[in-house]
Design a protein around this motif. Structure first.
Motif, short mmCIF file in Angstrom:
data_model
loop_
_atom_site.label_atom_id
_atom_site.label_comp_id
_atom_site.label_asym_id
_atom_site.label_seq_id
_atom_site.Cartn_x
_atom_site.Cartn_y
_atom_site.Cartn_z
N ASN A 1 60.76 -27.63 -46.42
CA ASN A 1 61.85 -26.76 -46.83
C ASN A 1 61.58 -25.33 -46.39
OD1 ASN A 1 63.39 -28.74 -48.04
ND2 ASN A 1 62.34 -28.52 -50.01
N ARG A 2 60.33 -24.93 -46.43
CA ARG A 2 59.97 -23.57 -46.01
C ARG A 2 60.27 -23.37 -44.53
NH1 ARG A 2 54.65 -21.80 -44.80
NH2 ARG A 2 54.61 -19.55 -44.68
N ARG A 3 60.01 -24.40 -43.73
CA ARG A 3 60.30 -24.32 -42.29
C ARG A 3 61.80 -24.21 -42.04
NH1 ARG A 3 57.75 -25.37 -37.37
NH2 ARG A 3 59.20 -25.99 -35.73
N ARG A 4 62.58 -24.97 -42.81
CA ARG A 4 64.05 -24.89 -42.64
C ARG A 4 64.55 -23.48 -42.92
NH1 ARG A 4 64.47 -30.15 -45.59
NH2 ARG A 4 64.36 -31.69 -43.94
N LYS A 5 63.99 -22.85 -43.95
CA LYS A 5 64.37 -21.46 -44.27
C LYS A 5 63.94 -20.51 -43.15
CE LYS A 5 64.23 -22.00 -49.27
NZ LYS A 5 63.55 -21.61 -50.52
N ALA A 6 62.76 -20.75 -42.60
CA ALA A 6 62.26 -19.91 -41.51
C ALA A 6 63.12 -20.08 -40.26
CB ALA A 6 60.80 -20.24 -41.22
N VAL A 7 63.55 -21.30 -39.98
CA VAL A 7 64.43 -21.56 -38.84
C VAL A 7 65.74 -20.81 -39.03
CG1 VAL A 7 65.84 -23.35 -37.73
CG2 VAL A 7 63.43 -23.76 -38.18
N GLU A 8 66.27 -20.84 -40.24
CA GLU A 8 67.53 -20.14 -40.52
C GLU A 8 67.37 -18.63 -40.37
OE1 GLU A 8 71.29 -19.47 -40.89
OE2 GLU A 8 70.45 -21.48 -40.78
N THR A 9 66.22 -18.10 -40.74
CA THR A 9 65.95 -16.66 -40.58
C THR A 9 65.94 -16.27 -39.11
OG1 THR A 9 64.67 -16.64 -42.62
CG2 THR A 9 64.33 -14.81 -41.09
N VAL A 10 65.25 -17.06 -38.29
CA VAL A 10 65.20 -16.78 -36.85
C VAL A 10 66.61 -16.89 -36.26
CG1 VAL A 10 64.33 -17.62 -34.64
CG2 VAL A 10 62.80 -17.45 -36.59
N ALA A 11 67.35 -17.92 -36.65
CA ALA A 11 68.70 -18.10 -36.13
C ALA A 11 69.61 -16.95 -36.54
CB ALA A 11 69.28 -19.42 -36.63
N ARG A 12 69.44 -16.47 -37.77
CA ARG A 12 70.27 -15.35 -38.25
C ARG A 12 70.00 -14.09 -37.43
NH1 ARG A 12 68.49 -15.09 -43.18
NH2 ARG A 12 67.18 -13.28 -42.85
N LEU A 13 68.74 -13.83 -37.11
CA LEU A 13 68.40 -12.66 -36.30
C LEU A 13 68.98 -12.77 -34.89
CD1 LEU A 13 64.73 -12.11 -37.46
CD2 LEU A 13 66.69 -10.64 -37.94
N HIS A 14 68.92 -13.97 -34.31
CA HIS A 14 69.51 -14.17 -32.98
C HIS A 14 71.03 -14.00 -33.03
CE1 HIS A 14 66.18 -15.21 -30.40
NE2 HIS A 14 65.70 -16.05 -31.30
N ARG A 15 71.66 -14.50 -34.09
CA ARG A 15 73.12 -14.35 -34.23
C ARG A 15 73.51 -12.88 -34.32
NH1 ARG A 15 72.92 -18.96 -37.75
NH2 ARG A 15 72.76 -17.55 -39.52
N LYS A 16 72.70 -12.10 -35.04
CA LYS A 16 73.00 -10.68 -35.19
C LYS A 16 72.97 -9.97 -33.83
CE LYS A 16 71.79 -6.44 -37.51
NZ LYS A 16 71.01 -5.78 -38.54
N VAL A 17 71.96 -10.26 -33.03
CA VAL A 17 71.86 -9.64 -31.71
C VAL A 17 73.05 -10.05 -30.85
CG1 VAL A 17 70.50 -9.56 -29.58
CG2 VAL A 17 69.36 -9.42 -31.78
N ARG A 18 73.44 -11.31 -30.93
CA ARG A 18 74.58 -11.80 -30.16
C ARG A 18 75.86 -11.07 -30.57
NH1 ARG A 18 78.61 -15.84 -30.50
NH2 ARG A 18 79.08 -16.73 -28.48
#
Length: 91
Positions: A56-73
Motif C-alpha cells: 500500500n505504501r508503494r501505491r501511495k508513492a506511485v501516486e505521488t510521483v504521478a501527481r508531480l508529473h501531472r503538475k509539470v504537464r
C-alpha cells in the motif's frame, strides 16, 4: 465571438533553448518547469524505489510521483495555451 481582424501575420519557430521565436525577431523564453520540479520529483522517486512491490505504501508513492508529473504537464500546457492566445490576439 471572434476577435477583430488586425491585418497582421507572424511566423513562429518552436525551439528548445527558447520556447518560440517569431518572425518579428521576438523570443519567448522556455520556463523549464521540469527543472524547477526536479528536486521534489527526485525525492519522490527515491522514496518509491525503496518501497516493497505490491504494498500500500508503494501505491501511495506511485501516486505521488504521478501527481508531480501531472503538475509539470499541466504547467507546460498552460504556458503554451497562454502564449498561443497572446499570439492570436496580436495577429
Amino acid at each position: 465571438e471572434p476577435f477583430p481582424a488586425t491585418g497582421s501575420a507572424v511566423g513562429i519557430d518552436m525551439g528548445v533553448a527558447n520556447f518560440l521565436a517569431d518572425s518579428n525577431g521576438e523570443f519567448v523564453p522556455n520556463p523549464r518547469h521540469g527543472q524547477k520540479a526536479a528536486a521534489r520529483l527526485e525525492v519522490a522517486q527515491q522514496a518509491l524505489s525503496r518501497c516493497k512491490r505490491r504494498s500500500n505504501r508503494r501505491r501511495k508513492a506511485v501516486e505521488t510521483v504521478a501527481r508531480l508529473h501531472r503538475k509539470v504537464r499541466r504547467q507546460r500546457l498552460d504556458h503554451a495555451h497562454k502564449i498561443a492566445l497572446d499570439l492570436v490576439r496580436q495577429h
